[in-house]
Design an enzyme around this catalytic site. Structure first.
Site, PDB file in Angstrom:
ATOM      1  N   ASP A 141     -10.715   2.685   3.973  1.00  0.00           N
ATOM      2  CA  ASP A 141     -10.909   1.248   3.791  1.00  0.00           C
ATOM      3  C   ASP A 141     -12.386   0.934   3.535  1.00  0.00           C
ATOM      4  O   ASP A 141     -12.719  -0.135   3.029  1.00  0.00           O
ATOM      5  CB  ASP A 141     -10.488   0.500   5.072  1.00  0.00           C
ATOM      6  CG  ASP A 141      -9.150  -0.211   4.916  1.00  0.00           C
ATOM      7  OD1 ASP A 141      -8.737  -0.464   3.768  1.00  0.00           O
ATOM      8  OD2 ASP A 141      -8.538  -0.522   5.958  1.00  0.00           O
ATOM      9  N   LYS A 159       0.837  -1.207   0.000  1.00  0.00           N
ATOM     10  CA  LYS A 159       0.000   0.000   0.000  1.00  0.00           C
ATOM     11  C   LYS A 159       0.876   1.263   0.000  1.00  0.00           C
ATOM     12  O   LYS A 159       0.606   2.213  -0.734  1.00  0.00           O
ATOM     13  CB  LYS A 159      -0.932  -0.015   1.218  1.00  0.00           C
ATOM     14  CG  LYS A 159      -1.993  -1.091   1.111  1.00  0.00           C
ATOM     15  CD  LYS A 159      -2.740  -1.335   2.412  1.00  0.00           C
ATOM     16  CE  LYS A 159      -3.633  -2.566   2.283  1.00  0.00           C
ATOM     17  NZ  LYS A 159      -4.347  -2.924   3.517  1.00  0.00           N
ATOM     18  N   GLN A 189      -4.387  -1.508   9.878  1.00  0.00           N
ATOM     19  CA  GLN A 189      -4.205  -2.791   9.183  1.00  0.00           C
ATOM     20  C   GLN A 189      -4.743  -3.941  10.038  1.00  0.00           C
ATOM     21  O   GLN A 189      -4.394  -4.067  11.210  1.00  0.00           O
ATOM     22  CB  GLN A 189      -2.710  -2.992   8.859  1.00  0.00           C
ATOM     23  CG  GLN A 189      -2.415  -4.258   8.081  1.00  0.00           C
ATOM     24  CD  GLN A 189      -3.068  -4.285   6.703  1.00  0.00           C
ATOM     25  OE1 GLN A 189      -3.031  -3.317   5.962  1.00  0.00           O
ATOM     26  NE2 GLN A 189      -3.681  -5.418   6.357  1.00  0.00           N
TER      27      GLN A 189
END
Ligand code: NAD
Length: 298
Positions: A121, A54, A98
């Site tokens: 997200d 990412k 995460q």
């Protein structure tokens, strides 16, 4: 006839190019680049690898990013206090925690503490709820990326029978919501079945699918006898299995027996190179949209 390949690397590269051009446009107008803040708790090896990809994608498209590595002993209170600071920081457009988290932390509670306007997200209950109600919001990156694949390859979902194997909050459930929406301009409008580990006869459902999305985290769960001729197969699974011939000692496989199923499918995603790159590309897109206040205007 073997299936045609759905090339996630190719489609993701196109999306990243668009994001890169938009970021350049922001800079040309004297604005700062979008900024993504990643919180990595502990040292889960797969999580580290995901964060690395990412961060690399951010650099490629001109989004700035910082990764804060927090100890796996961090209390939920301390983690939420840090998130509250980032929520209040005008220089931060996207906050990504995460997953998975260490067992003592409650993922949904931590996610809910992120300002939903920075939840790039798309996991926050506000964003998932707004998806369910067909309202603007950040869409979960993996299912949103799969929709982009359908658009790119002009694979219609309207009036098809879509079967989603896996009912997680981050993939299966939002995927099923997107596929079943009646009002989507291109995707959606499918009759949708969700299967999970309590589904009694999985094959009875998968064999009826025109579109089969598999996100169960079980290598080789779907084999050729479980699908019909001409099915479109999207394999979300990313499983590390031991492989002594590889330098890393493992290889990545999906949830679908690619060799067998690709002989019957009309379209199929490979693993790697299918859904994975799309998830990262959609994260870039969401971070850009956040910086532009395109989803939640002030
Ligand atoms: P999860 O563990 O949260 O959920 C798994 C789901 O699959 C559950 O609903 C469970 O009931 C169902 N399931 C498990 N075994 C099953 C079985 N035998 N039959 C039917 N259903 C079964 O997982 P998740 O976070 O949704 O991830 C699923 C997989 O997708 C994992 O391999 C993960 O690594 C991968 N993933 C990939 C991407 C990507 O970008 N490619 C993104 C997210 C997750």
């Amino acid at each position: 006839m073997p299936a045609q390949l759905i090339d996630g690397l190719l489609v993701a590269a196109g999306i990243k190019r668009e994001v890169q051009a938009d970021v350049a446009g922001l800079l040309a107008r004297g604005l700062r680049p979008p900024h993504l803040r990643v919180l990595l708790i502990g040292s889960h090896p797969a999580s580290k690898a995901y964060v690395t990809s990412k961060v690399r994608a951010c650099a490629e498209v001109g989004i700035t990013s910082d990764t804060e590595i927090l100890p796996d002993t961090i209390s939920e209170k301390s983690l939420k206090a840090r998130i509250a600071e980032l929520n209040a920081d005008d220089e931060v457009d996207g906050i990504l925690v995460q997953l998975p988290l260490p067992d003592h932390l409650t993922p949904m509670s931590v996610i809910e503490s992120i300002d939903h306007r920075k939840d790039v997200d798309g996991f926050h209950p506000m964003n998932v709820g707004r998806l369910a109600l067909n309202m603007p919001g950040f869409r979960s990156c993996t299912p949103a990326g799969i929709q982009e694949l359908f658009k790119h390859y002009m694979i219609p979902t309207k009036a098809k029978h879509a079967v989603v194997v896996g009912a997680s909050n981050i993939v299966g459930t939002p995927m099923a919501l997107m596929l079943s929406r009646e009002h989507d301009s291109y995707n959606g409008k499918a009759t949708t079945t969700i299967c999970h580990k309590y589904t009694k006869d999985l094959t009875a459902h998968t064999i009826a699918a025109d579109i089969l999305i598999v996100a169960a985290g079980q290598p080789n769960l779907i084999t050729a006898p479980m699908v019909k001729e001409g099915v479109v197969v999207v394999d979300v699974g990313m499983n590390r299995v031991a492989d002594h011939t590889s330098e890393k000692g493992y290889k990545l496989v999906g949830d679908v027996d690619f060799e067998g199923v690709s002989q019957k499918a009309s379209w199929i995603t490979p693993v790697p190179g299918g859904v994975g790159p799309m998830t990262v590309a959609m994260l870039m897109k969401n971070t850009l949209l956040s910086a532009k206040k395109a989803v939640y205007p002030d």
